[in-house]
Design a protein around this motif. Structure first.
Motif, mmCIF file in Angstrom:
data_model
loop_
_atom_site.group_PDB
_atom_site.id
_atom_site.type_symbol
_atom_site.label_atom_id
_atom_site.label_comp_id
_atom_site.label_asym_id
_atom_site.label_seq_id
_atom_site.Cartn_x
_atom_site.Cartn_y
_atom_site.Cartn_z
ATOM 1 N N ARG A 1 7.886 -5.239 -9.612
ATOM 2 C CA ARG A 1 6.573 -4.633 -9.777
ATOM 3 C C ARG A 1 5.508 -5.519 -9.152
ATOM 4 N N LEU A 2 4.736 -4.961 -8.215
ATOM 5 C CA LEU A 2 3.629 -5.697 -7.616
ATOM 6 C C LEU A 2 2.421 -5.642 -8.539
ATOM 7 N N PRO A 3 1.632 -6.718 -8.613
ATOM 8 C CA PRO A 3 0.391 -6.665 -9.390
ATOM 9 C C PRO A 3 -0.500 -5.533 -8.864
ATOM 10 N N LYS A 4 -1.030 -4.732 -9.782
ATOM 11 C CA LYS A 4 -1.814 -3.562 -9.385
ATOM 12 C C LYS A 4 -3.310 -3.858 -9.504
ATOM 13 N N ILE A 5 -4.062 -3.567 -8.435
ATOM 14 C CA ILE A 5 -5.498 -3.785 -8.395
ATOM 15 C C ILE A 5 -6.202 -2.437 -8.248
ATOM 16 N N LEU A 6 -7.210 -2.196 -9.086
ATOM 17 C CA LEU A 6 -8.056 -1.006 -8.958
ATOM 18 C C LEU A 6 -9.334 -1.412 -8.231
ATOM 19 N N VAL A 7 -9.574 -0.815 -7.063
ATOM 20 C CA VAL A 7 -10.759 -1.100 -6.259
ATOM 21 C C VAL A 7 -11.749 0.041 -6.454
ATOM 22 N N VAL A 8 -12.962 -0.300 -6.939
ATOM 23 C CA VAL A 8 -13.969 0.715 -7.241
ATOM 24 C C VAL A 8 -15.200 0.473 -6.380
ATOM 25 N N ASP A 9 -15.470 1.383 -5.436
ATOM 26 C CA ASP A 9 -16.635 1.267 -4.554
ATOM 27 C C ASP A 9 -16.896 2.637 -3.955
ATOM 28 N N ASP A 10 -18.161 2.973 -3.731
ATOM 29 C CA ASP A 10 -18.497 4.281 -3.159
ATOM 30 C C ASP A 10 -18.643 4.227 -1.644
ATOM 31 N N LEU B 1 -11.251 -1.738 3.691
ATOM 32 C CA LEU B 1 -11.143 -3.149 4.030
ATOM 33 C C LEU B 1 -10.466 -3.933 2.906
ATOM 34 N N VAL B 2 -10.932 -3.704 1.682
ATOM 35 C CA VAL B 2 -10.379 -4.415 0.529
ATOM 36 C C VAL B 2 -8.925 -4.002 0.297
ATOM 37 N N LYS B 3 -8.661 -2.711 0.376
ATOM 38 C CA LYS B 3 -7.312 -2.195 0.147
ATOM 39 C C LYS B 3 -6.333 -2.785 1.162
ATOM 40 N N PHE B 4 -6.710 -2.809 2.432
ATOM 41 C CA PHE B 4 -5.825 -3.328 3.477
ATOM 42 C C PHE B 4 -5.493 -4.801 3.221
ATOM 43 N N ASN B 5 -6.503 -5.605 2.924
ATOM 44 C CA ASN B 5 -6.269 -7.040 2.746
ATOM 45 C C ASN B 5 -5.476 -7.341 1.482
ATOM 46 N N LEU B 6 -5.705 -6.586 0.426
ATOM 47 C CA LEU B 6 -4.931 -6.799 -0.796
ATOM 48 C C LEU B 6 -3.471 -6.407 -0.598
ATOM 49 N N GLU B 7 -3.235 -5.290 0.066
ATOM 50 C CA GLU B 7 -1.856 -4.867 0.312
ATOM 51 C C GLU B 7 -1.138 -5.858 1.220
ATOM 52 N N GLN B 8 -1.846 -6.412 2.200
ATOM 53 C CA GLN B 8 -1.249 -7.425 3.060
ATOM 54 C C GLN B 8 -0.883 -8.677 2.266
ATOM 55 N N ALA B 9 -1.635 -8.918 1.185
ATOM 56 C CA ALA B 9 -1.397 -10.102 0.345
ATOM 57 C C ALA B 9 -0.352 -9.846 -0.732
ATOM 58 N N GLY B 10 0.203 -8.636 -0.778
ATOM 59 C CA GLY B 10 1.287 -8.365 -1.710
ATOM 60 C C GLY B 10 0.890 -7.680 -2.996
ATOM 61 N N PHE B 11 -0.266 -7.016 -3.002
ATOM 62 C CA PHE B 11 -0.713 -6.295 -4.193
ATOM 63 C C PHE B 11 -0.550 -4.790 -3.994
#
Length: 229
Positions: A3-12, A19-29
Motif C-alpha cells: 500500500r502506497l501512502p495516500k495523499i489528498l490534494v485540495v486546490d481549485d 503539478l503536485v499530483k505528478f511530483n507526489l506520484e513520482q515520489a512514490g505516493f
C-alpha cells in the motif's frame, strides 16, 4: 500488494493540482484530488488519506474551515498550501491544527520533502503514543496482542505473536534460528531449530498475501530470518 501512502490534494487551480499530483506520484505516493472544500471533506471521509495538502482559498468552504472540521474529527496530517503570505494567515492555519504551511510559488522538491517529514513525524508520534507497529497492511498492537492485516484480525498463537513482534520491532536485523529459539523460549527449549521454520511458515500463511513470495518476513539463506526494512 504494497500500500502506497495516500495523499489528498485540495486546490481549485487545475495546473497546481496536476503539478503536485505528478511530483507526489513520482515520489512514490498515491494521490487523490478535490477542487473545493466540500469535496475535500467528502474525500477525506471516503478515501481516508494519510495526509492532506490543503489550499486556503477554496470555493464553497475555505481551507481554514476544512482544517477546523478535520481537526474536530481526528489527527489526520495537514499541509496548508496558499498564495497568501501574510503571517496572520500562517499563524491561523497552524493554530487550527495544520502540521505545516507552504506558500506559492513553491519548489516541488520542497513540497515532497515536507510531505515525507510530516508523515515521518506522524508515524513516530503514533508509535510513541501507543506502541502500535504499523507496516503496510500489517498492524501489531502490543498492548492488546491484536494483529490485523488489511483491517481483519489474525488469529495467532502466543509464540507466533512473540516471533512476529520480535522481528517487526527489529526491522532489518537478521536473527539466526538459534537466536530466535533462545529469545523466545529463554533456554527452556532444546529441540530442533526447524521449529522456527514451522512457526515462520504458519505466520506467513496468516499474514502474507502470498506466503511463497513474502512481503514481511524474509528468509536470509544460510543465516535465518528478518523483517523487511
Amino acid at each position: 500488494m504494497i500500500r502506497l501512502p495516500k495523499i489528498l490534494v485540495v486546490d481549485d487551480e487545475p495546473a497546481i493540482v496536476e503539478l503536485v499530483k505528478f511530483n507526489l506520484e513520482q515520489a512514490g505516493f498515491s494521490v487523490v484530488t478535490a477542487g473545493d472544500g466540500a469535496e475535500a471533506l467528502q474525500k477525506a471521509d471516503g478515501e481516508k488519506p494519510d495526509l492532506i495538502i490543503l489550499d486556503v482559498m477554496l470555493p464553497r468552504i475555505d481551507g481554514f474551515e476544512v482544517c477546523r472540521s478535520l481537526r474536530a474529527k481526528g489527527n489526520m496530517p495537514i499541509l496548508m498550501l496558499t498564495a497568501r503570505r501574510e503571517e496572520v494567515d500562517r499563524v491561523l492555519g497552524l493554530e487550527l491544527g495544520a502540521d505545516d504551511y507552504l506558500t506559492k510559488p513553491f519548489s516541488p522538491r520542497e513540497l515532497v520533502a515536507r510531505v515525507r517529514a510530516i508523515l515521518r513525524r506522524a508515524a513516530e508520534k503514533q508509535e510513541q503514543n501507543d506502541g502500535i507497529i504499523s507496516i503496510g497492511d500489517l498492524v501489531i498492537n502490543p498492548a492488546s496482542h491484536l494483529v490485523t492485516v488489511r483491517g481483519e484480525p489474525v488469529d495467532l498463537t502466543l509464540k507466533e505473536y512473540q516471533l512476529l513482534q520480535l522481528l517487526a520491532e527489529n526491522r532489518g536485523r537478521v536473527f539466526s534460528r538459534e537466536a530466535l529459539l533462545e529469545r523466545l523460549w529463554e533456554g527452556e527449549y532444546y529441540g530442533d531449530t526447524r521449529t522456527i521454520d514451522v512457526h515462520i511458515r504458519h505466520l506467513r500463511e496468516k499474514i502474507e498475501a502470498n506466503p511463497s513470495n513474502p512481503r514481511y518476513i524474509i528468509t536470509v539463506r544460510g543465516v535465518g530470518y528478518k523483517f523487511r526494512d
